[in-house]
Design a protein around this motif. Structure first.
Motif, PDB file in Angstrom:
ATOM      1  N   ALA A  94      26.990  40.775  49.680  1.00  0.00           N
ATOM      2  CA  ALA A  94      27.463  41.990  50.350  1.00  0.00           C
ATOM      3  C   ALA A  94      28.779  41.746  51.074  1.00  0.00           C
ATOM      4  N   ALA A  95      28.937  40.578  51.690  1.00  0.00           N
ATOM      5  CA  ALA A  95      30.193  40.250  52.374  1.00  0.00           C
ATOM      6  C   ALA A  95      31.346  40.150  51.383  1.00  0.00           C
ATOM      7  N   LEU A  96      31.098  39.568  50.215  1.00  0.00           N
ATOM      8  CA  LEU A  96      32.143  39.488  49.182  1.00  0.00           C
ATOM      9  C   LEU A  96      32.522  40.885  48.696  1.00  0.00           C
ATOM     10  N   ILE A  97      31.523  41.718  48.466  1.00  0.00           N
ATOM     11  CA  ILE A  97      31.784  43.086  48.002  1.00  0.00           C
ATOM     12  C   ILE A  97      32.611  43.840  49.037  1.00  0.00           C
ATOM     13  N   ARG A  98      32.250  43.753  50.302  1.00  0.00           N
ATOM     14  CA  ARG A  98      33.004  44.456  51.354  1.00  0.00           C
ATOM     15  C   ARG A  98      34.460  43.990  51.404  1.00  0.00           C
ATOM     16  N   ALA A  99      34.669  42.685  51.321  1.00  0.00           N
ATOM     17  CA  ALA A  99      36.027  42.145  51.381  1.00  0.00           C
ATOM     18  C   ALA A  99      36.856  42.599  50.181  1.00  0.00           C
ATOM     19  N   LEU A 100      36.258  42.632  49.019  1.00  0.00           N
ATOM     20  CA  LEU A 100      36.983  43.055  47.815  1.00  0.00           C
ATOM     21  C   LEU A 100      37.218  44.564  47.815  1.00  0.00           C
ATOM     22  N   GLU A 101      36.225  45.330  48.252  1.00  0.00           N
ATOM     23  CA  GLU A 101      36.406  46.781  48.333  1.00  0.00           C
ATOM     24  C   GLU A 101      37.488  47.144  49.343  1.00  0.00           C
ATOM     25  N   ALA A 102      37.620  46.361  50.411  1.00  0.00           N
ATOM     26  CA  ALA A 102      38.670  46.603  51.398  1.00  0.00           C
ATOM     27  C   ALA A 102      40.062  46.410  50.784  1.00  0.00           C
ATOM     28  N   ARG A 103      40.129  45.651  49.697  1.00  0.00           N
ATOM     29  CA  ARG A 103      41.395  45.430  48.998  1.00  0.00           C
ATOM     30  C   ARG A 103      41.575  46.405  47.840  1.00  0.00           C
ATOM     31  N   VAL A 137      39.171  47.313  45.417  1.00  0.00           N
ATOM     32  CA  VAL A 137      38.375  47.080  44.214  1.00  0.00           C
ATOM     33  C   VAL A 137      37.151  47.988  44.230  1.00  0.00           C
ATOM     34  N   GLN A 138      36.829  48.527  43.077  1.00  0.00           N
ATOM     35  CA  GLN A 138      35.631  49.355  42.906  1.00  0.00           C
ATOM     36  C   GLN A 138      34.722  48.640  41.909  1.00  0.00           C
ATOM     37  N   PHE A 139      33.463  48.462  42.267  1.00  0.00           N
ATOM     38  CA  PHE A 139      32.502  47.826  41.367  1.00  0.00           C
ATOM     39  C   PHE A 139      31.836  48.890  40.514  1.00  0.00           C
TER      40      PHE A 139
END
Length: 79
Positions: free
Chosen positions: A49-58, A60-62
């Motif tokens: 979840a922390a990785l997803i949040r950091a990437l979404e903040a940049r 990125v959409q999963f």
């Protein structure tokens, strides 16, 4: 999430593994391990979840299976 999505998301976001570790609060060795995984990652839920949040903040959409023809994926959000 799978290792392929992590690698692709990092590439889209223009982030190194160290930058993702710093942005997410996840240790660099853990990011490297998950990044190298083929198929589903086996990390703890809060780590992923922390990785997803950091990437979404940049930006990125999963994408889930069914949203793309080749299974799960990633994309940059439209500005």
């Amino acid at each position: 999430m799978n290792g392929e999505q992590i690698r692709a998301a990092r590439a889209l976001a223009g982030m190194t593994a160290q930058e993702l570790a710093d942005a997410s609060g996840v240790s660099y060795p853990t990011v490297q391990r998950l990044d190298a995984t083929r198929g589903p990652v086996s990390g703890r839920h809060d780590t992923v979840a922390a990785l997803i949040r950091a990437l979404e903040a940049r930006g990125v959409q999963f994408l889930e299976e069914g949203q793309v023809s080749s299974g799960a994926g990633v994309a940059l959000k439209a500005s």
